[in-house]
Design an enzyme around this catalytic site. Structure first.
Site, PDB file in Angstrom:
ATOM      1  N   GLU A 292       0.838  -1.210   0.000  1.00  0.00           N
ATOM      2  CA  GLU A 292       0.000   0.000   0.000  1.00  0.00           C
ATOM      3  C   GLU A 292       0.872   1.258   0.000  1.00  0.00           C
ATOM      4  OE1 GLU A 292      -3.044  -0.325  -0.653  1.00  0.00           O
ATOM      5  OE2 GLU A 292      -3.822  -2.143   0.302  1.00  0.00           O
TER       6      GLU A 292
ATOM      7  N   GLN B 200       1.058   3.707  -1.888  1.00  0.00           N
ATOM      8  CA  GLN B 200       0.393   4.968  -2.233  1.00  0.00           C
ATOM      9  C   GLN B 200      -0.053   5.759  -1.010  1.00  0.00           C
ATOM     10  OE1 GLN B 200      -1.091   1.985  -2.690  1.00  0.00           O
ATOM     11  NE2 GLN B 200      -3.134   2.098  -1.807  1.00  0.00           N
TER      12      GLN B 200
ATOM     13  N   CYS C   9     -13.282  -6.443 -14.112  1.00  0.00           N
ATOM     14  CA  CYS C   9     -14.385  -5.496 -13.972  1.00  0.00           C
ATOM     15  C   CYS C   9     -15.624  -6.232 -13.465  1.00  0.00           C
ATOM     16  CB  CYS C   9     -14.679  -4.815 -15.308  1.00  0.00           C
ATOM     17  SG  CYS C   9     -16.058  -3.643 -15.240  1.00  0.00           S
TER      18      CYS C   9
ATOM     19  N   VAL D   8      -8.662  10.508   0.448  1.00  0.00           N
ATOM     20  CA  VAL D   8      -8.283   9.134   0.766  1.00  0.00           C
ATOM     21  C   VAL D   8      -9.323   8.533   1.700  1.00  0.00           C
ATOM     22  CG1 VAL D   8      -6.552   7.651   1.825  1.00  0.00           C
ATOM     23  CG2 VAL D   8      -5.828   9.632   0.484  1.00  0.00           C
ATOM     24  N   VAL D   9      -9.977   7.492   1.220  1.00  0.00           N
ATOM     25  CA  VAL D   9     -10.935   6.746   2.025  1.00  0.00           C
ATOM     26  C   VAL D   9     -10.527   5.276   1.915  1.00  0.00           C
ATOM     27  CG1 VAL D   9     -13.345   6.104   2.361  1.00  0.00           C
ATOM     28  CG2 VAL D   9     -12.782   8.410   1.558  1.00  0.00           C
ATOM     29  N   VAL D  10      -9.989   4.727   3.003  1.00  0.00           N
ATOM     30  CA  VAL D  10      -9.531   3.339   3.003  1.00  0.00           C
ATOM     31  C   VAL D  10     -10.739   2.427   3.126  1.00  0.00           C
ATOM     32  CG1 VAL D  10      -8.094   1.644   4.202  1.00  0.00           C
ATOM     33  CG2 VAL D  10      -7.336   4.030   4.046  1.00  0.00           C
TER      34      VAL D  10
END
EC number: 2.7.1.21
Length: 195
Positions: A92, A94, A148, A168-170
């Site tokens: 992770e 990012q 998808c 940012v929403v985890v």
């Protein structure tokens, strides 16, 4: 990939979409080095901890691997200075601030094999955190793809199930889906969002 561990290396595993197997691939590579009798450690930002309070990383399908959770890339550098692992995994990526770029470069320059896994773009389709810089510095890059959930084509984008009010929403499946560009665009346009 065959390479000499006598010098550093930056290996980046990335995907535009979630649920593509970035963490699974990171774990697989680290385990391969451990089987080859190399010392290894995996780090993850504390904010990305999911599914458990244990010191592990956990994939969306439940695979677990021991990890050290940190708040700053400087903690990774500090750990490497003391323990001197051959291989350093970063999950992770990012979610770390831009100082991770200098940290990864320094680790590789010191001779560590660094494997960083991260999402390359946000659910709005923008470059995510320090990932563009990590990709530019990488000695090798592996792109992985999800599927998808709408049409079954290769997924290249994370789609937020509801409009976000924060950058940012985890979250996992309760907040995001993997989508191809076409289905990502259709979903965003249906909500009246700019693409």
């Amino acid at each position: 990939m065959h390479r000499n561990l006598n010098y550093g290396w930056i290996d980046v595993i990335t995907s535009g979409s979630m649920y593509a197997g970035k963490t699974t691939e990171l774990i697989r590579r680290v385990r391969t080095f451990i089987l080859a009798k190399r010392t290894a450690v995996v780090f993850q930002p504390r904010m990305a901890k999911r599914y458990t309070d244990d010191e592990v990383i956990v994939t969306h399908d439940g695979l677990r691997f021991e990890a050290v959770h940190t708040d700053s890339p400087l903690e990774i550098l500090w750990y490497a200075e003391i323990h001197k692992p051959d291989v350093i995994g970063i999950d992770e990526a990012q979610f770390y601030d831009v100082s991770l770029v200098d940290t990864v470069q320094e680790l590789a320059n010191r001779g560590h094999y660094v494997i960083a896994a991260g999402l390359s773009q946000t659910s709005e389709g923008r470059p995510f955190g320090c990932m563009p810089q990590l990709l530019a510095l990488a000695d090798s890059i592996t792109s992985v793809y999800g599927v998808c959930v709408v049409c079954g084509e290769p997924a290249t984008k994370p789609f937020a199930l509801t409009a976000k009010t924060e950058d940012v929403v985890v979250g996992g499946g309760e907040k995001y889906e993997a989508r191809c560009r076409k289905c990502w665009l259709e979903g965003r346009r249906a909500r009246g969002e700019q693409c």
